[in-house]
Design a protein around this motif. Structure first.
Motif, PDB file in Angstrom:
ATOM      1  N   LEU A   4      54.456  12.445 -28.935  1.00 66.29           N
ATOM      2  CA  LEU A   4      54.067  11.646 -27.776  1.00 66.29           C
ATOM      3  C   LEU A   4      52.595  11.259 -27.847  1.00 66.29           C
ATOM      4  O   LEU A   4      52.223  10.132 -27.540  1.00 66.29           O
ATOM      5  CB  LEU A   4      54.366  12.426 -26.486  1.00 66.29           C
ATOM      6  N   SER A   5      51.741  12.188 -28.261  1.00 73.56           N
ATOM      7  CA  SER A   5      50.317  11.889 -28.391  1.00 73.56           C
ATOM      8  C   SER A   5      50.088  10.857 -29.483  1.00 73.56           C
ATOM      9  O   SER A   5      49.227   9.985 -29.355  1.00 73.56           O
ATOM     10  CB  SER A   5      49.535  13.168 -28.720  1.00 73.56           C
ATOM     11  N   LEU A   6      50.864  10.957 -30.559  1.00 72.01           N
ATOM     12  CA  LEU A   6      50.745  10.002 -31.658  1.00 72.01           C
ATOM     13  C   LEU A   6      51.149   8.605 -31.186  1.00 72.01           C
ATOM     14  O   LEU A   6      50.504   7.609 -31.544  1.00 72.01           O
ATOM     15  CB  LEU A   6      51.624  10.436 -32.830  1.00 72.01           C
ATOM     16  N   THR A   7      52.189   8.521 -30.358  1.00 69.40           N
ATOM     17  CA  THR A   7      52.629   7.236 -29.820  1.00 69.40           C
ATOM     18  C   THR A   7      51.545   6.636 -28.939  1.00 69.40           C
ATOM     19  O   THR A   7      51.231   5.447 -29.034  1.00 69.40           O
ATOM     20  CB  THR A   7      53.917   7.408 -28.992  1.00 69.40           C
ATOM     21  N   ARG A   8      50.971   7.460 -28.109  1.00 65.00           N
ATOM     22  CA  ARG A   8      49.897   7.016 -27.229  1.00 65.00           C
ATOM     23  C   ARG A   8      48.707   6.506 -28.039  1.00 65.00           C
ATOM     24  O   ARG A   8      48.149   5.446 -27.756  1.00 65.00           O
ATOM     25  CB  ARG A   8      49.471   8.184 -26.333  1.00 65.00           C
ATOM     26  N   PHE A   9      48.311   7.261 -29.070  1.00 65.62           N
ATOM     27  CA  PHE A   9      47.168   6.887 -29.890  1.00 65.62           C
ATOM     28  C   PHE A   9      47.464   5.605 -30.670  1.00 65.62           C
ATOM     29  O   PHE A   9      46.573   4.764 -30.859  1.00 65.62           O
ATOM     30  CB  PHE A   9      46.826   8.024 -30.861  1.00 65.62           C
ATOM     31  N   THR A  10      48.712   5.441 -31.108  1.00 64.43           N
ATOM     32  CA  THR A  10      49.100   4.238 -31.843  1.00 64.43           C
ATOM     33  C   THR A  10      48.937   2.996 -30.972  1.00 64.43           C
ATOM     34  O   THR A  10      48.405   1.973 -31.416  1.00 64.43           O
ATOM     35  CB  THR A  10      50.557   4.343 -32.328  1.00 64.43           C
ATOM     36  N   PHE A  11      49.400   3.090 -29.716  1.00 65.93           N
ATOM     37  CA  PHE A  11      49.254   1.958 -28.804  1.00 65.93           C
ATOM     38  C   PHE A  11      47.790   1.707 -28.453  1.00 65.93           C
ATOM     39  O   PHE A  11      47.378   0.560 -28.260  1.00 65.93           O
ATOM     40  CB  PHE A  11      50.075   2.192 -27.526  1.00 65.93           C
ATOM     41  N   TYR A  12      47.025   2.773 -28.396  1.00 66.06           N
ATOM     42  CA  TYR A  12      45.586   2.665 -28.131  1.00 66.06           C
ATOM     43  C   TYR A  12      44.902   1.856 -29.236  1.00 66.06           C
ATOM     44  O   TYR A  12      44.170   0.895 -28.963  1.00 66.06           O
ATOM     45  CB  TYR A  12      45.013   4.079 -28.028  1.00 66.06           C
ATOM     46  N   ILE A  13      45.159   2.209 -30.491  1.00 66.11           N
ATOM     47  CA  ILE A  13      44.574   1.499 -31.630  1.00 66.11           C
ATOM     48  C   ILE A  13      45.098   0.074 -31.700  1.00 66.11           C
ATOM     49  O   ILE A  13      44.337  -0.882 -31.941  1.00 66.11           O
ATOM     50  CB  ILE A  13      44.861   2.234 -32.951  1.00 66.11           C
ATOM     51  N   LEU A  14      46.399  -0.098 -31.479  1.00 61.97           N
ATOM     52  CA  LEU A  14      47.003  -1.427 -31.509  1.00 61.97           C
ATOM     53  C   LEU A  14      46.362  -2.338 -30.469  1.00 61.97           C
ATOM     54  O   LEU A  14      46.036  -3.496 -30.752  1.00 61.97           O
ATOM     55  CB  LEU A  14      48.510  -1.323 -31.246  1.00 61.97           C
ATOM     56  N   GLY A  15      46.168  -1.805 -29.264  1.00 61.79           N
ATOM     57  CA  GLY A  15      45.550  -2.593 -28.200  1.00 61.79           C
ATOM     58  C   GLY A  15      44.144  -3.038 -28.567  1.00 61.79           C
ATOM     59  O   GLY A  15      43.751  -4.186 -28.329  1.00 61.79           O
ATOM     60  N   ILE A  16      43.358  -2.132 -29.144  1.00 63.47           N
ATOM     61  CA  ILE A  16      41.985  -2.460 -29.530  1.00 63.47           C
ATOM     62  C   ILE A  16      41.965  -3.520 -30.625  1.00 63.47           C
ATOM     63  O   ILE A  16      41.149  -4.464 -30.579  1.00 63.47           O
ATOM     64  CB  ILE A  16      41.240  -1.196 -30.005  1.00 63.47           C
ATOM     65  N   LEU A  17      42.851  -3.393 -31.616  1.00 58.08           N
ATOM     66  CA  LEU A  17      42.904  -4.374 -32.696  1.00 58.08           C
ATOM     67  C   LEU A  17      43.276  -5.763 -32.168  1.00 58.08           C
ATOM     68  O   LEU A  17      42.712  -6.782 -32.597  1.00 58.08           O
ATOM     69  CB  LEU A  17      43.908  -3.933 -33.763  1.00 58.08           C
ATOM     70  N   ILE A  18      44.209  -5.807 -31.226  1.00 54.94           N
ATOM     71  CA  ILE A  18      44.602  -7.082 -30.621  1.00 54.94           C
ATOM     72  C   ILE A  18      43.445  -7.650 -29.804  1.00 54.94           C
ATOM     73  O   ILE A  18      43.132  -8.848 -29.881  1.00 54.94           O
ATOM     74  CB  ILE A  18      45.848  -6.897 -29.731  1.00 54.94           C
ATOM     75  N   LEU A  19      42.794  -6.795 -29.022  1.00 55.09           N
ATOM     76  CA  LEU A  19      41.638  -7.211 -28.225  1.00 55.09           C
ATOM     77  C   LEU A  19      40.543  -7.785 -29.119  1.00 55.09           C
ATOM     78  O   LEU A  19      39.993  -8.864 -28.844  1.00 55.09           O
ATOM     79  CB  LEU A  19      41.096  -6.013 -27.445  1.00 55.09           C
ATOM     80  N   ALA A  20      40.206  -7.072 -30.201  1.00 60.68           N
ATOM     81  CA  ALA A  20      39.144  -7.519 -31.103  1.00 60.68           C
ATOM     82  C   ALA A  20      39.504  -8.836 -31.777  1.00 60.68           C
ATOM     83  O   ALA A  20      38.636  -9.701 -31.975  1.00 60.68           O
ATOM     84  CB  ALA A  20      38.877  -6.448 -32.160  1.00 60.68           C
ATOM     85  N   LEU A  21      40.772  -9.021 -32.119  1.00 63.29           N
ATOM     86  CA  LEU A  21      41.224 -10.276 -32.703  1.00 63.29           C
ATOM     87  C   LEU A  21      41.011 -11.415 -31.714  1.00 63.29           C
ATOM     88  O   LEU A  21      40.528 -12.496 -32.083  1.00 63.29           O
ATOM     89  CB  LEU A  21      42.697 -10.181 -33.095  1.00 63.29           C
ATOM     90  N   GLY A  22      41.357 -11.178 -30.465  1.00 65.09           N
ATOM     91  CA  GLY A  22      41.166 -12.203 -29.437  1.00 65.09           C
ATOM     92  C   GLY A  22      39.703 -12.580 -29.266  1.00 65.09           C
ATOM     93  O   GLY A  22      39.352 -13.760 -29.139  1.00 65.09           O
ATOM     94  N   ILE A  23      38.838 -11.570 -29.274  1.00 72.11           N
ATOM     95  CA  ILE A  23      37.396 -11.818 -29.150  1.00 72.11           C
ATOM     96  C   ILE A  23      36.905 -12.661 -30.326  1.00 72.11           C
ATOM     97  O   ILE A  23      36.156 -13.635 -30.142  1.00 72.11           O
ATOM     98  CB  ILE A  23      36.621 -10.489 -29.083  1.00 72.11           C
ATOM     99  N   ALA A  24      37.327 -12.293 -31.537  1.00 70.44           N
ATOM    100  CA  ALA A  24      36.917 -13.033 -32.737  1.00 70.44           C
ATOM    101  C   ALA A  24      37.394 -14.483 -32.680  1.00 70.44           C
ATOM    102  O   ALA A  24      36.663 -15.405 -33.073  1.00 70.44           O
ATOM    103  CB  ALA A  24      37.452 -12.338 -33.983  1.00 70.44           C
ATOM    104  N   LEU A  25      38.605 -14.696 -32.185  1.00 70.50           N
ATOM    105  CA  LEU A  25      39.145 -16.056 -32.088  1.00 70.50           C
ATOM    106  C   LEU A  25      38.337 -16.908 -31.112  1.00 70.50           C
ATOM    107  O   LEU A  25      38.055 -18.086 -31.381  1.00 70.50           O
ATOM    108  CB  LEU A  25      40.615 -16.013 -31.670  1.00 70.50           C
ATOM    109  N   THR A  26      37.971 -16.336 -29.976  1.00 67.05           N
ATOM    110  CA  THR A  26      37.187 -17.118 -29.002  1.00 67.05           C
ATOM    111  C   THR A  26      35.793 -17.421 -29.546  1.00 67.05           C
ATOM    112  O   THR A  26      35.254 -18.502 -29.304  1.00 67.05           O
ATOM    113  CB  THR A  26      37.070 -16.379 -27.650  1.00 67.05           C
ATOM    114  N   ILE A  27      35.215 -16.485 -30.290  1.00 64.72           N
ATOM    115  CA  ILE A  27      33.903 -16.728 -30.900  1.00 64.72           C
ATOM    116  C   ILE A  27      34.008 -17.838 -31.944  1.00 64.72           C
ATOM    117  O   ILE A  27      33.176 -18.749 -31.988  1.00 64.72           O
ATOM    118  CB  ILE A  27      33.343 -15.443 -31.543  1.00 64.72           C
TER     119      ILE A  27
END
Length: 213
Positions: A4-27
Motif C-alpha cells: 500500500l505504501s509503495l502504491t501511494r509513493f508510486t502515485f506521488y512520483i507519477l503526479g510530480i512527473l506529470i506536474l513537471a511536464l506540464g510546467i515545462a510545456l507552458t514554459i
C-alpha cells in the motif's frame, strides 16, 4: 515498504512527473506561464541557476512562511517534493527544448493548453497521496483552511501574489499567465473532485485510506 505504501509513493512520483511536464510545456510555449513558474524563470534568467534550482530555493522560503501561518514546526519534508519537482522540470525542459516552433502560433497554443491541463492533473494526483506537498501547494491548502473558501479562491490569491513578484524579475508574463490566473484554480479543483469521485470506489477508497496510515 509494504504494497500500500509503495502504491501511494508510486502515485506521488507519477503526479510530480506529470506536474513537471506540464510546467515545462507552458514554459516552452512562450505564451506565459503560471505566476509562480514565471517567477522561477525570471529569477533563472536574471540571477542565474536553473529553473529547477529556484524551485527548491523558493520552496525553502515558503516552508517557513507556512510554518508561521500554521503556527507549527517547519515541514522540511516538502523540500523532498520540491527537489524532485525541480530536477523533473529541468529534465523535461532539456528533453523538450525543440518541441515548439516559435513562428507557428498554433503549436504554441496547443503546447500551453496541454501544459496547463496536466499541471492540474499532476498536482491533484500527488496532493491526494497526502505525502509531502510542495510548499506552494501546501500554502494553497493552508489559505483554503484559514479562509474557509474553496481551493479555487486560495489558488487565485497565491497566483496574484506571485504575479507581482514575477513582474519584478521580468518573468515570462503573457496571455498564458492570464489564462492560468482565470482557469488554473478551476482546473485543479476539477481534477481534485474527479480523483475524489474515482476513489469513492470501495477498493480504491480502502487503499488510499490505508496508505495514508
Amino acid at each position: 515498504m509494504n504494497k500500500l505504501s509503495l502504491t501511494r509513493f508510486t502515485f506521488y512520483i507519477l503526479g510530480i512527473l506529470i506536474l513537471a511536464l506540464g510546467i515545462a510545456l507552458t514554459i516552452q510555449s512562450k505564451l506565459g506561464t503560471s505566476p509562480f513558474d514565471a517567477l522561477l524563470v525570471g529569477l533563472s534568467e536574471t540571477v542565474g541557476l536553473t529553473v529547477g534550482s529556484w524551485e527548491v530555493i523558493i520552496a525553502f522560503i515558503l516552508i517557513f512562511c507556512n510554518s508561521f501561518l500554521k503556527k507549527q514546526r517547519p515541514e522540511f519534508l516538502g523540500l523532498l517534493t520540491s527537489f524532485i519537482t525541480g530536477i523533473s522540470i529541468d529534465m523535461w525542459l532539456f528533453l523538450l527544448h525543440n518541441l515548439v516552433t516559435p513562428e507557428i502560433w498554433f503549436s504554441k497554443l496547443i503546447c500551453f493548453g496541454i501544459g496547463i491541463i496536466i499541471i492540474g492533473l499532476g498536482t491533484a494526483i500527488y496532493l491526494y497521496t497526502h505525502f509531502a506537498p510542495i510548499p506552494v501547494d501546501h500554502l494553497t491548502l493552508i489559505i483554503q483552511d484559514l479562509t474557509k473558501m474553496g481551493i479555487m479562491f486560495s489558488r487565485t490569491v497565491i497566483y496574484l501574489f506571485f504575479l507581482l513578484s514575477a513582474i519584478l524579475f521580468n518573468g515570462p508574463i503573457g496571455i498564458g499567465t492570464v489564462i492560468t490566473l482565470c482557469l488554473g484554480g478551476a482546473i485543479l479543483n476539477y481534477f481534485m473532485k474527479m480523483i475524489k469521485k474515482l476513489t469513492n470506489n470501495p477498493n480504491l477508497s480502502y487503499m488510499c485510506t490505508q496508505s495514508k496510515n
